[in-house]
Scaffold this motif. Structure first.
Motif: not given
Length: 549
Positions: A300-306, A475-487
């Protein structure tokens, strides 16, 4: 045979015939509604497959369930329209090996699994991760990559979607990200076509229910948790429809991630990202609904910044931003800070974002401008400062032509502008001369870039009057995708066990897409988001359709 023996036989035969006639008349005389009720009591209609979330994962699950013989499918979507974030996807969908890849130039693509593992980073490091957990992740990656070619075939051959153009995105060792040759972005092309096919296939067996928010999952606990349906409410209900309603059946959960949940899950797991803009509409995550029925959450702490979200000159402070598609860099575009390159533009999103965020942030006054849709507010309703950087994305004529459909849209929105090379400052011109010589193979790239897309600007184009046009945007970095979730597992079952533990599926519950965790690890490869929606959405739909009772 004697007459005495024949008479009883004849008598019995006559009785049987008379009984048959009488039975036939009685049966025919029963009114149809009564007969129907008797039939329903002895053979009840099977429950629908319930799909929660109408992005690509949900649509893939709905189509697969109908194909697999589900009596009916009910697709619940919180928003007023289907599509979710999938419909915005602009770079493409991964697949390997496929007939659209240039095998003559690159050979047969056998490196997709390796690239995905490498991109996952520390989540798969043998020195720090227990073997059972690593094996679980590798099994998910194998399911994704091994089924990727079949996913492309399904979209092209079964649905008729054009995916004939293949480009190389960041973190990939060769081109494998597919999109169409027309003007419609791949996300929109796939979502709209698939929805039309679902309606055609399902007929009255399919129902799309928009403006419906699922408030909890229905569970029985006789022999371990078993999901039996959902409770939901209509967001735009008439007074007669107010309150919650229930729908019973197996459930496929495909509600997406939490990259737009700035003051909820994102603030909980990654408070350090506060103030960053996002490509996601502001809405709460739905992970708690799964956790309430025993689902375990991971990463849940793994968040992708595009690394590249457009800063619109008209609304620089807007938190909701358009994505500058990664395929722009795949086709040759470069990133510049004060006129100079500073990174391999085709590194993983994690690496490129980190390189940009290592630069000084833009001053507050540089970020000022008219307010626009998506301006940030904190939890108390006060306006938030938006953190962003001052980086330029530049495309030469070759990259502009290769990405024509995207570039045309960005120009129309004012996110890109055309500039003659004679108008560029001398530092930028010097950088482009250097880069052009690298593209021609005259010297290696100091940042390690080895794929240059369709770049064709030459050093001599930058001399003299310089009438050649390039396209430039901020352009600038942005919060884009969350790698965390339900197992979950390779059968798309949601688990009440952690990665690497003995699997404990929650009966009656499957998941696909960004709501699930454990697949991407530290970083998701561009083009794998749409892919996981198709691969695991189809698996989930097939499995749910097979559940009876």
């Amino acid at each position: 045979m004697t007459r005495r023996r024949i008479l009883p036989i004849v008598f019995i035969s006559v009785l049987i015939a008379i009984s048959a006639v009488l039975y036939h008349k009685i049966t025919l005389s029963i009114p149809f509604p009564i007969f129907s009720r008797v039939t329903m009591m002895t053979a009840p209609n099977p429950p629908p497959v319930i799909v929660v979330g109408a992005g690509l994962a949900g649509l893939s699950a709905a189509f697969a369930a109908l194909q697999s013989g589900a009596a009916s499918v009910r697709l619940l979507e919180r928003n007023a329209k289907p599509g979710g974030n999938s419909i915005k996807a602009s770079s493409g969908i991964n697949g390997a090996p496929t007939r659209f890849q240039n095998a003559a130039k690159y050979g047969t693509d056998r490196s997709f699994w390796d690239d995905t593992v490498r991109s996952a980073g520390s989540a798969l490091h043998t020195s720090t991760v227990a073997e059972p957990a690593r094996k679980h992740r590798e099994t998910l990656i194998s399911a994704l990559t091994n089924r990727s070619a079949a996913a492309i075939d399904f979209l092209v051959d079964d649905l008729g979607i054009d995916l004939s153009v293949v480009s190389q995105l960041g973190g990939h060792s060769l081109p494998r990200t597919h999109r169409g040759a027309g003007k419609t972005p791949p996300g929109a092309a796939i979502v709209t076509t698939l929805l039309a096919k679902i309606k055609e296939l399902g007929g009255d067996r399919f129902q799309l229910m928009t403006d419906c928010e699922v408030t909890r999952l229905l569970v029985t606990d006789d022999h371990g948790p078993r999901v039996t349906g959902v409770e939901y409410r209509k967001l735009k209900a008439l007074s007669s429809d107010s309150g919650t309603q229930q729908l019973h059946g197996p459930v496929v959960f495909t509600t997406g991630g939490f990259a737009g949940d700035a003051h909820g899950l994102l603030a909980t797991y990654r408070p350090d990202l506060g103030g960053l803009p996002s490509t996601n509409d502001p809405r709460p995550g739905t992970h708690a609904l799964l956790a309430e029925v025993g689902a375990r959450l991971v990463d849940m702490d793994r968040v992708q910044i595009h690394p590249t979200g457009f800063v619109d000159p008209a609304t620089t402070r807007a938190r909701l931003k358009f994505l500058a598609a990664e395929m722009l860099r795949g086709e040759g575009a470069v990133l510049l800070h004060k006129g100079k390159r500073f990174v391999d533009e085709l590194g993983t999103r994690e690496k490129v974002s980190a390189a940009i965020m290592a630069l000084p942030e833009a001053e507050a006054e540089e970020s000022a401008g008219p307010a626009g849709e998506g301006d940030g507010k904190d939890k108390d309703g006060e306006e938030e400062a938006v953190r962003q950087w001052d980086v330029r994305l530049l495309l030469d004529p070759g990259a502009c032509e290769a990405a024509q459909a995207h570039v045309g849209f960005y120009l129309w929105k004012g996110l890109l502008r055309k500039v003659k090379v004679r108008e560029l400052d001398e530092v930028t011109k010097a950088t482009l001369r250097e880069y052009s010589s690298v593209v021609k193979g005259e010297k290696p790239d100091e940042f390690g870039r080895t794929a240059f897309g369709q770049w064709r600007l030459a050093a001599e184009d930058l001399d003299g009057e310089g009438d050649v046009e390039v396209c430039v945007g901020r352009v600038t970095p942005i919060v884009h995708f969350t790698m965390g979730g339900a197992v979950f597992n390779e059968r798309a079952q949601i688990l009440r066990s952690d990665l690497g533990e003995e699997e404990k599926p929650i009966e009656g519950l499957w998941g696909a897409g960004e709501i699930t965790g454990g697949l991407h690890g530290d970083n998701r490869l561009g083009g794998s988001s749409l892919l996981e929606c198709v691969v695991f959405g189809r698996i989930a739909g097939e499995q749910a359709a097979r559940l009876r009772g």
